[in-house]
Design an enzyme around this catalytic site. Sequence first.
Site, PDB file in Angstrom:
ATOM      1  N   PRO A 189       0.813  -1.263   0.015  1.00  0.00           N
ATOM      2  CA  PRO A 189      -0.037   0.084   0.225  1.00  0.00           C
ATOM      3  C   PRO A 189       0.899   1.313   0.110  1.00  0.00           C
ATOM      4  O   PRO A 189       1.554   1.553   0.840  1.00  0.00           O
ATOM      5  CB  PRO A 189      -0.837  -0.109   1.105  1.00  0.00           C
ATOM      6  CG  PRO A 189      -0.757  -1.589   1.441  1.00  0.00           C
ATOM      7  CD  PRO A 189       0.518  -2.151   1.162  1.00  0.00           C
ATOM      8  N   GLU A 190       0.518   1.995  -1.024  1.00  0.00           N
ATOM      9  CA  GLU A 190       1.309   3.306  -1.172  1.00  0.00           C
ATOM     10  C   GLU A 190       0.202   4.386  -1.362  1.00  0.00           C
ATOM     11  O   GLU A 190      -1.066   3.935  -0.920  1.00  0.00           O
ATOM     12  CB  GLU A 190       2.232   3.385  -2.517  1.00  0.00           C
ATOM     13  CG  GLU A 190       3.291   2.375  -2.383  1.00  0.00           C
ATOM     14  CD  GLU A 190       4.197   2.506  -3.749  1.00  0.00           C
ATOM     15  OE1 GLU A 190       4.165   3.538  -4.279  1.00  0.00           O
ATOM     16  OE2 GLU A 190       4.882   1.466  -4.279  1.00  0.00           O
TER      17      GLU A 190
END
Length: 270
Positions: free
Chosen positions: A2-3
């Site tokens: 997750p960015e």
Amino acid sequence: MPELPEVETIARGLRRAIVGAQILAVEVRKPKMAQAPAGLDFSAALRGECIEAVERRAKYVVIALGSGRRLLTSLRMTGRLVVQAPGERDFPATYVVLDLSDGRRLAFADTRTFGRMRLIEPNEAWDAEIGPEPLERAFTGERFGAILAKRRTPIKALLLDQRRVAGIGNIYACESLWLAGIRPSRPAGSLRGPARERLRRSIIDVLERAIEMRGTTVDDYVDAEGLKGGFQNALAVYGRLGEGCLRCGSPIRRTVIAGRGTWWCGQCQR
DNA sequence: CCGTTGCCCTGCCAGC
DNA sequence: TGCTGGCAGGGCAACG
């Protein structure tokens, strides 16, 4: 992994699902993953709180609570934050569970246990060291110029540094540099004028398109409803070692910069 | 202050 | 077939 786009997608999903709910009970199955300020017990402090808002800052999901405290979640690589219906089975590696007033549960799962939940006091300046949000107005060419100026570190390493710019991780650093046609090892301070502006616009463009496609699922990422993203089908370089560059056809290379795998085109990134 | 390296942790996969 | 070693990586601490 997750960015910014994945965390934004999760935060939007949670906002629809849990704003207005009350936390009735909290179960912590791995204490290191649920941190509270000194003198506070994580579970006891959360019990009874109302969920007033869900936001994103950098790669953190920020849940604003009735007391003014905030619950941060950092998902790191394999973390999942998912709303579950009553009776729904646990995801594997579920380590923190918040029971909500309507019978649903907010579950925090993470196979590698790198992720963290952290409770923050109302006046705590927890994000003081984090750089500007690249999708906000304040991320101007002038601001970006000041961030890069005189820095000799590779531009890829700078983009990954959350103190410089918020929310960019390995996937979007590689993709932004490819779109801008810039070699990842180039000293950050050497980017000026049109090249620097091309990179700034590429960062914004890549992040916005990734949000539209609800993020990138390489292996683990799912949104708040448990659904995979779509941007993995639009990746130009990340993970494409040896495949043809979408712009010039030459094979994508892989090197290591700042300890991270870096995929790029030796032909059209200069 | 600045930049780099190593650690945390588990699942996956290439290679033998 | 079954084992092993390397890799994946965000954030933080330690180091020079």
